[in-house]
Enzyme design. Sequence first.
Site, PDB file in Angstrom:
ATOM      1  N   CYS A  83      37.929  39.137  41.927  1.00 11.85           N
ATOM      2  CA  CYS A  83      36.731  38.318  42.075  1.00 11.85           C
ATOM      3  C   CYS A  83      35.883  38.788  43.259  1.00 11.85           C
ATOM      4  O   CYS A  83      35.381  39.914  43.216  1.00 11.85           O
ATOM      5  CB  CYS A  83      37.084  36.828  42.156  1.00 11.85           C
ATOM      6  SG  CYS A  83      35.620  35.789  41.930  1.00 11.85           S
ATOM      7  N   HIS A 194      39.688  35.994  37.191  1.00  5.98           N
ATOM      8  CA  HIS A 194      40.860  35.536  37.956  1.00  5.98           C
ATOM      9  C   HIS A 194      42.121  35.653  37.110  1.00  5.98           C
ATOM     10  O   HIS A 194      42.425  34.731  36.331  1.00  5.98           O
ATOM     11  CB  HIS A 194      40.656  34.092  38.396  1.00  5.98           C
ATOM     12  CG  HIS A 194      39.677  33.939  39.514  1.00  5.98           C
ATOM     13  ND1 HIS A 194      40.029  34.099  40.832  1.00  5.98           N
ATOM     14  CD2 HIS A 194      38.355  33.673  39.497  1.00  5.98           C
ATOM     15  CE1 HIS A 194      38.956  33.914  41.585  1.00  5.98           C
ATOM     16  NE2 HIS A 194      37.932  33.673  40.805  1.00  5.98           N
ATOM     17  N   GLU A 196      45.070  35.122  37.951  1.00  2.65           N
ATOM     18  CA  GLU A 196      45.964  34.017  38.332  1.00  2.65           C
ATOM     19  C   GLU A 196      45.552  32.689  37.693  1.00  2.65           C
ATOM     20  O   GLU A 196      46.320  31.735  37.721  1.00  2.65           O
ATOM     21  CB  GLU A 196      46.027  33.868  39.861  1.00  2.65           C
ATOM     22  CG  GLU A 196      44.771  33.418  40.535  1.00  2.65           C
ATOM     23  CD  GLU A 196      43.721  34.511  40.670  1.00  2.65           C
ATOM     24  OE1 GLU A 196      43.987  35.667  40.261  1.00  2.65           O
ATOM     25  OE2 GLU A 196      42.626  34.196  41.159  1.00  2.65           O
TER      26      GLU A 196
END
Length: 216
Positions: A83, A194, A196
């Site tokens: 990001c 992202h 995650e």
Amino acid sequence: MSTVAVIDYGMGNLHSVSKALEKADPARRVLVTADPEQIARAGHVVLPGVGAIRDCMAEIRRLGLEPVIHQVAEQGTPLLGVCVGMQAMMEYSAENDGTRCLGLLPGKVLAFNKAMRDPLSDEPLKIPHMGWNQIYPQVEHPLWQGIANGARFYFVHSYYVEPSEPDLIAASCNYGIPFTCALAKGNVFAVQFHPEKSQHAGIQLYTNFLNWDGSL
Ligand SMILES: NC(=O)CC[C@H](N)C(=O)O
């Protein structure tokens, strides 16, 4: 035991990145650290990031982390930008009236046009680009192992990278315009989305990263 260092400059979604890395390889030691020596010695390094580029770059510089990030890239350690960590790797960002970045990857960071409309429905598109979207790998790369063309990842951003070398583009995405959502250069890989926050596909990408030795 090989470690993965998550660079802690106070601007990253460190907890979720660390948890995702632990899930990707429970046997790997995850170090959340601002210690240049630990970062330089790690087997893999992640530059995460959430927030405004000006604050991110100011913290990276205040903590004296700029040299070790360049050292990691130059010594061949697999380095992943996430990001605003990806955006920080570029030369320049238009965010915050213009911010000089690390210059690890050639090119700049531009703002989405706030007047963008969906090309199919002609509905206005909200900025930031927030939510799930499909990515389209543009190159064969170890980090795309087991990730399908059109796989969905989670995005939250108002700016996007424009590399000055098109052959560095590793994946694209469409949001009003086609934009670059992943870059690859040697042992450096960077993603706008992202992993995650991207469930199975995201864990797969982190697994691929931890299994990557930085070579192509
Ligand atoms: N989620 C974020 O950290 C956003 C990064 C950057 N400020 C952007 O808007 O693109």
